[in-house]
Structure formats: structure tokens, C-alpha cells
Motif scaffolding. Sequence first.
Motif, PDB file in Angstrom:
ATOM      1  N   CYS A 188       1.234  -1.643  -0.472  1.00 42.28           N
ATOM      2  CA  CYS A 188      -0.007   0.493  -0.146  1.00 42.28           C
ATOM      3  C   CYS A 188       1.407   0.756  -0.365  1.00 42.28           C
ATOM      4  N   ALA A 189       0.575   2.097  -0.651  1.00 39.66           N
ATOM      5  CA  ALA A 189       1.091   3.450  -0.517  1.00 39.66           C
ATOM      6  C   ALA A 189       1.066   4.155   0.081  1.00 39.66           C
ATOM      7  N   ALA A 190       0.328   3.958   0.913  1.00 45.93           N
ATOM      8  CA  ALA A 190      -0.350   4.716   1.892  1.00 45.93           C
ATOM      9  C   ALA A 190       0.371   4.570   3.425  1.00 45.93           C
ATOM     10  N   CYS A 191       0.269   3.092   3.928  1.00 49.34           N
ATOM     11  CA  CYS A 191       0.659   2.610   4.628  1.00 49.34           C
ATOM     12  C   CYS A 191       1.991   1.328   5.330  1.00 49.34           C
ATOM     13  N   ASP A 192       1.837   1.165   3.258  1.00 49.10           N
ATOM     14  CA  ASP A 192       2.942   0.104   3.418  1.00 49.10           C
ATOM     15  C   ASP A 192       2.671  -1.594   3.478  1.00 49.10           C
ATOM     16  N   THR A 193       1.633  -1.359   3.833  1.00 53.17           N
ATOM     17  CA  THR A 193       0.974  -2.556   4.136  1.00 53.17           C
ATOM     18  C   THR A 193       1.606  -3.616   2.841  1.00 53.17           C
ATOM     19  N   PRO A 194       2.396  -4.868   3.332  1.00 51.77           N
ATOM     20  CA  PRO A 194       2.083  -6.289   1.839  1.00 51.77           C
ATOM     21  C   PRO A 194       0.454  -6.426   1.095  1.00 51.77           C
ATOM     22  N   LEU A 195       0.371  -6.051   0.073  1.00 52.27           N
ATOM     23  CA  LEU A 195      -0.768  -6.444  -0.742  1.00 52.27           C
ATOM     24  C   LEU A 195      -1.320  -7.864  -1.974  1.00 52.27           C
ATOM     25  N   PHE A 196       0.191  -7.766  -2.344  1.00 56.55           N
ATOM     26  CA  PHE A 196      -0.323  -8.612  -3.763  1.00 56.55           C
ATOM     27  C   PHE A 196       1.452  -9.383  -3.572  1.00 56.55           C
ATOM     28  N   GLU A 197       1.238 -10.480  -4.194  1.00 55.57           N
ATOM     29  CA  GLU A 197       2.560 -10.584  -4.554  1.00 55.57           C
ATOM     30  C   GLU A 197       3.063 -10.877  -5.942  1.00 55.57           C
ATOM     31  N   SER A 198       4.349 -10.578  -6.793  1.00 54.20           N
ATOM     32  CA  SER A 198       4.615 -10.520  -8.226  1.00 54.20           C
ATOM     33  C   SER A 198       4.000 -11.756  -8.465  1.00 54.20           C
ATOM     34  N   GLU A 199       4.484 -12.691  -8.428  1.00 53.44           N
ATOM     35  CA  GLU A 199       3.938 -14.433  -9.395  1.00 53.44           C
ATOM     36  C   GLU A 199       2.518 -14.331  -9.183  1.00 53.44           C
ATOM     37  N   HIS A 200       1.613 -13.084  -8.354  1.00 56.47           N
ATOM     38  CA  HIS A 200       0.149 -13.885  -8.225  1.00 56.47           C
ATOM     39  C   HIS A 200      -0.325 -12.517 -10.039  1.00 56.47           C
ATOM     40  N   LYS A 201       0.234 -11.823 -10.098  1.00 56.90           N
ATOM     41  CA  LYS A 201       0.483 -10.896 -11.260  1.00 56.90           C
ATOM     42  C   LYS A 201       0.423 -11.424 -12.182  1.00 56.90           C
ATOM     43  N   PHE A 202      -0.491 -10.587 -13.378  1.00 53.45           N
ATOM     44  CA  PHE A 202      -0.671 -11.045 -14.834  1.00 53.45           C
ATOM     45  C   PHE A 202      -1.353  -9.880 -15.664  1.00 53.45           C
ATOM     46  N   ASP A 203      -0.843 -10.218 -16.959  1.00 52.64           N
ATOM     47  CA  ASP A 203      -0.837  -8.769 -17.544  1.00 52.64           C
ATOM     48  C   ASP A 203      -2.555  -9.250 -18.275  1.00 52.64           C
ATOM     49  N   SER A 204      -3.594  -8.100 -17.772  1.00 53.10           N
ATOM     50  CA  SER A 204      -4.792  -8.517 -18.155  1.00 53.10           C
ATOM     51  C   SER A 204      -5.220  -7.450 -19.590  1.00 53.10           C
ATOM     52  N   GLY A 205      -4.707  -7.075 -19.850  1.00 49.00           N
ATOM     53  CA  GLY A 205      -4.551  -5.782 -21.178  1.00 49.00           C
ATOM     54  C   GLY A 205      -5.964  -5.006 -20.613  1.00 49.00           C
TER      55      GLY A 205
END
Length: 161
Positions: free
Chosen positions: A76-93
Motif C-alpha cells: 500500500c502506497a499509504a501505509c506500506d502494508t503488503p497487498l499483492f505478490e508479483s507471482e500472482h500478477k498477470f497482464d489483463s490488457g
Amino acid sequence: MKKIMFLFTLSLLFSCNSSAQKKDKQEKETFPVTKTEAEWKEQLTDKQYYVLREAGTERPFSSPLNKNYEEGVYHCAACDTPLFESEHKFDSGTGWPSFDREIEGNVAFSTDYDIGYARTEEHCATCGGHLGHVFNDGPKETTGKRHCINGVALKFVPAEE
């Protein structure tokens, strides 16, 4: 008599308040990290404030994180809480960073009707910052979910090598 009935019907229509169906904007959840609006404005950029605190949406394809393919964790850009891992990122278009799952317990969900129909809105569970929305059109081979997240609401932390 018709005028009286008309006025009675008209006054009845205007006196009915459907506030039970409206989301009370004044009723706010509490989160572990809370700040005044002035404190958030001082900490965040104008774009971050617009998205995280006013539930805005950044322009599609405007975030450098949309095409980021490095290993790491999105916070999170506001409080630095980890939200998502890169291994679960995908290009949705779609033009926004997309993930098929969140880090469990760090993302809160609510329903918004801001554009006329129900959508599942995502918030940081620590500070309540608006992140984006989750949809059911993600990769079928994993969760089927597409967490469509505003890049400006995220801070990428590269994996340690």
C-alpha cells in the motif's frame, strides 16, 4: 378533488426517503492506521490522495507498475502494508496492474454502486485506502479473479536477491 388527490400523491412521493438503500458516506469504518484528511494530504501525492482517499481511478496505461515484471511484493502506497505478490500478477490488457489473488487478510472488501451497479471494491485493510475493484474475469486456471488495482495506490518492493 382531483387537485387534492394529485397534491396528496405528489407530497407522498417526495416524502418517501429511500435512505435505507443509500450508502451512508458519513459512516466510516475504522482501520488500524487512521489519519486526518490533512495528514493524508501532506503524506500523499495529489494522484495518490485522489485514488486512495477519494476512491478515484487513475487513467489506464498510466502506471509504470502495469508492465512491471520484477519479483517482489506490492505494498500500500499509504501505509506500506503488503497487498499483492508479483507471482500472482498477470497482464489483463486493461491498463491497470492486475492480480489473481491478494495477500489474505491485508485487503478488505466492500460493495460500491457508484456507477449504477454493484462492484466489489478493494481497500487496504490497514489504512482503508481505496485500491481498485475485483472482478470474476481473471485467469480460469488459477482463481478466476482479476484484482484491478490502481498503480498509484501501490508501492513495489523488489525481492531481495
